[in-house]
Design a protein around this motif. Structure first.
Motif, PDB file in Angstrom:
ATOM      1  N   ARG A  74      40.502  28.600  38.189  1.00 18.63           N
ATOM      2  CA  ARG A  74      40.718  29.992  37.758  1.00 18.63           C
ATOM      3  C   ARG A  74      39.388  30.738  37.674  1.00 18.63           C
ATOM      4  O   ARG A  74      39.291  31.900  38.074  1.00 18.63           O
ATOM      5  N   ILE A  75      38.383  30.061  37.171  1.00 17.34           N
ATOM      6  CA  ILE A  75      37.065  30.685  37.036  1.00 17.34           C
ATOM      7  C   ILE A  75      36.452  30.944  38.407  1.00 17.34           C
ATOM      8  O   ILE A  75      35.906  32.017  38.672  1.00 17.34           O
ATOM      9  N   ILE A  76      36.553  29.952  39.287  1.00 15.00           N
ATOM     10  CA  ILE A  76      35.978  30.095  40.637  1.00 15.00           C
ATOM     11  C   ILE A  76      36.659  31.237  41.380  1.00 15.00           C
ATOM     12  O   ILE A  76      36.002  32.073  42.024  1.00 15.00           O
ATOM     13  N   ILE A  77      37.983  31.306  41.302  1.00 20.35           N
ATOM     14  CA  ILE A  77      38.735  32.359  42.006  1.00 20.35           C
ATOM     15  C   ILE A  77      38.280  33.737  41.534  1.00 20.35           C
ATOM     16  O   ILE A  77      38.048  34.644  42.336  1.00 20.35           O
ATOM     17  N   ALA A  78      38.127  33.885  40.218  1.00 22.01           N
ATOM     18  CA  ALA A  78      37.683  35.176  39.684  1.00 22.01           C
ATOM     19  C   ALA A  78      36.250  35.477  40.106  1.00 22.01           C
ATOM     20  O   ALA A  78      35.931  36.609  40.513  1.00 22.01           O
ATOM     21  N   ASN A  79      35.375  34.484  40.021  1.00 21.22           N
ATOM     22  CA  ASN A  79      33.964  34.696  40.340  1.00 21.22           C
ATOM     23  C   ASN A  79      33.734  35.041  41.808  1.00 21.22           C
ATOM     24  O   ASN A  79      32.725  35.674  42.151  1.00 21.22           O
ATOM     25  N   LEU A  80      34.652  34.616  42.670  1.00 22.19           N
ATOM     26  CA  LEU A  80      34.497  34.898  44.104  1.00 22.19           C
ATOM     27  C   LEU A  80      35.117  36.233  44.513  1.00 22.19           C
ATOM     28  O   LEU A  80      35.239  36.532  45.700  1.00 22.19           O
ATOM     29  N   GLY A  81      35.516  37.025  43.520  1.00 25.46           N
ATOM     30  CA  GLY A  81      35.933  38.399  43.814  1.00 25.46           C
ATOM     31  C   GLY A  81      37.386  38.593  44.145  1.00 25.46           C
ATOM     32  O   GLY A  81      37.759  39.626  44.733  1.00 25.46           O
ATOM     33  N   ALA A  82      38.243  37.650  43.733  1.00 26.03           N
ATOM     34  CA  ALA A  82      39.656  37.749  44.105  1.00 26.03           C
ATOM     35  C   ALA A  82      40.408  38.802  43.312  1.00 26.03           C
ATOM     36  O   ALA A  82      41.405  39.359  43.797  1.00 26.03           O
ATOM     37  N   ILE A  83      39.973  39.102  42.101  1.00 23.68           N
ATOM     38  CA  ILE A  83      40.786  39.927  41.205  1.00 23.68           C
ATOM     39  C   ILE A  83      41.065  41.310  41.791  1.00 23.68           C
ATOM     40  O   ILE A  83      42.209  41.773  41.826  1.00 23.68           O
ATOM     41  N   SER A  84      40.039  41.992  42.248  1.00 24.82           N
ATOM     42  CA  SER A  84      40.245  43.342  42.782  1.00 24.82           C
ATOM     43  C   SER A  84      41.145  43.326  44.011  1.00 24.82           C
ATOM     44  O   SER A  84      41.969  44.232  44.207  1.00 24.82           O
ATOM     45  N   LEU A  85      41.008  42.300  44.834  1.00 23.62           N
ATOM     46  CA  LEU A  85      41.843  42.193  46.043  1.00 23.62           C
ATOM     47  C   LEU A  85      43.298  41.914  45.674  1.00 23.62           C
ATOM     48  O   LEU A  85      44.217  42.469  46.295  1.00 23.62           O
ATOM     49  N   LEU A  86      43.508  41.072  44.682  1.00 21.91           N
ATOM     50  CA  LEU A  86      44.867  40.779  44.235  1.00 21.91           C
ATOM     51  C   LEU A  86      45.517  42.008  43.605  1.00 21.91           C
ATOM     52  O   LEU A  86      46.706  42.267  43.803  1.00 21.91           O
ATOM     53  N   LEU A  87      44.727  42.776  42.853  1.00 22.94           N
ATOM     54  CA  LEU A  87      45.264  44.010  42.269  1.00 22.94           C
ATOM     55  C   LEU A  87      45.705  44.983  43.362  1.00 22.94           C
ATOM     56  O   LEU A  87      46.726  45.661  43.230  1.00 22.94           O
ATOM     57  N   ASN A 111      42.808  32.601  31.263  1.00 25.42           N
ATOM     58  CA  ASN A 111      41.404  32.436  30.872  1.00 25.42           C
ATOM     59  C   ASN A 111      40.920  33.739  30.239  1.00 25.42           C
ATOM     60  O   ASN A 111      41.046  34.812  30.832  1.00 25.42           O
ATOM     61  N   ASP A 112      40.377  33.668  29.029  1.00 22.86           N
ATOM     62  CA  ASP A 112      40.010  34.885  28.297  1.00 22.86           C
ATOM     63  C   ASP A 112      38.980  35.727  29.031  1.00 22.86           C
ATOM     64  O   ASP A 112      39.044  36.966  29.002  1.00 22.86           O
ATOM     65  N   ASN A 113      38.008  35.097  29.677  1.00 27.22           N
ATOM     66  CA  ASN A 113      37.007  35.866  30.419  1.00 27.22           C
ATOM     67  C   ASN A 113      37.650  36.636  31.568  1.00 27.22           C
ATOM     68  O   ASN A 113      37.236  37.765  31.892  1.00 27.22           O
ATOM     69  N   ASN A 114      38.645  36.024  32.177  1.00 24.66           N
ATOM     70  CA  ASN A 114      39.336  36.702  33.270  1.00 24.66           C
ATOM     71  C   ASN A 114      40.142  37.895  32.767  1.00 24.66           C
ATOM     72  O   ASN A 114      40.333  38.878  33.496  1.00 24.66           O
ATOM     73  N   ILE A 115      40.663  37.815  31.536  1.00 26.87           N
ATOM     74  CA  ILE A 115      41.409  38.946  30.974  1.00 26.87           C
ATOM     75  C   ILE A 115      40.535  40.196  30.982  1.00 26.87           C
ATOM     76  O   ILE A 115      40.971  41.284  31.377  1.00 26.87           O
TER      77      ILE A 115
END
Length: 325
Positions: A74-87, A111-115
């Protein structure tokens, strides 16, 4: 064999015994696995940028599975920039792509940091879009994601202002058992902010919540009673509970519910009695005194306190009725 050959053989055997075999340490193996995972996820994140709907769908689906149970991933996915693309993919016209994207974001939100990253990425309007237009699975997972996000106090008003409340309330009626549970949980967190309470009442939540207090629905009475207790804190909420037949249901929970359900039901009854004499009379007519007496002696500390306070209101109401009689 001559002496020289025998000596050479012995030296070779001794050498083999002295040199240990090369074994990768667990840390080395773990690092190797993480590097492989990093490369795999990097490729999938790149695929989210593809112009091919099929490629996007498959990439979001694989990320969904990777983020399902593994904290590191979960941390790796977020750190590699997936969140904006998924949104961005929450507005995809492809149903399965949208489902995969919203469910991946739900998994990342564990994961709280991902929130924080999701909230700061402009997620609220896209989540509302899914709640309004998506398949039932996508809508329910969007509700669950908003529940995760609403655990942070600073997100509650933002969610309320985003237009999420009406479609969350709609899920109370149309969702599966899991969807209703997630919608109740999200609405409970949102109702912790006074700014959201009127909107929840106006969206028609109370009548659905009263229906969900029925044990046949399988929902925990404490969750539903907790929302009603928060909504009862405003006059509109109290009136809506009275009009929806919620008082009888709350009294029943005080008598037969779980320990926490009794506590929240007593808190809701206290708010009703505090806000309105007419509602206090309705509580009295529902024969609330006997179960409240029991709760005042045997409930949780908070339940005992709330029950005793409700009983004080009811005794005062009885005296008032006697004087009028």
């Amino acid at each position: 064999m001559d002496t020289r050959s025998r000596s050479k053989t012995n030296q070779c055997l001794l050498s083999k015994k002295l040199v240990p075999p090369i074994i990768c340490s667990p840390a080395t193996e773990l690092r190797s696995d993480l590097l492989e995972t990093d490369a795999q996820i990097r490729k999938l994140v790149d695929d989210l940028k593809s112009t091919s709907i099929e490629t996007q769908r498959e990439a979001a689906g694989e990320l969904r599975q990777l983020a399902r149970h593994n904290v590191d991933k979960r941390i790796i996915i977020a750190n590699l920039g997936a969140i904006s693309l998924l949104l961005d993919l929450l507005k995809s016209t492809d149903t399965k792509t949208q489902e995969n994207a919203v469910t991946t974001l739900l998994n990342l939100s564990l994961n709280d940091n991902n929130i924080t990253a999701i909230a700061n990425g402009g997620c609220f309007e896209p989540f509302v879009h899914v709640l309004q237009t998506g398949s039932l699975e996508a809508r329910e997972n969007s509700a669950a994601a908003l529940y995760s996000l609403s655990k942070f106090q600073e997100n509650r008003v933002r969610i309320g202002k985003s237009g999420a409340i009406p479609p969350l309330v709609e899920l109370l009626e149309s969702g599966t058992s899991r969807g209703k549970k997630d919608a109740v949980s999200a609405l409970f967190n949102l109702s912790m902010s006074n700014e959201n309470r009127a909107g929840i009442v106006e969206a028609g939540a109370v009548k659905h919540l009263v229906c969900l207090m029925d044990p046949a629905t399988g929902l925990a009475d404490k969750a539903v009673a907790a929302v009603l207790a928060n909504l009862a804190a405003i006059p509109e909420g109290s009136e809506a509970i009275g009009q929806a037949g919620g008082i009888a249901v709350l009294v029943e929970v005080v008598e037969l519910g779980s320990a926490k359900g009794k506590e929240f039901a007593a808190a809701a009854l206290l708010q009703l009695c505090t806000n309105s004499n007419s509602l206090c009379r309705m509580v009295l007519k529902e024969d609330a005194v006997p179960p409240l007496m029991v709760l005042s002696r045997s409930g949780t500390p908070r339940a005992k306190e709330k029950a005793q306070q409700v009983l004080t209101y009811l005794r005062n109401q009885q005296r008032s009725n006697t004087r009028r009689g």
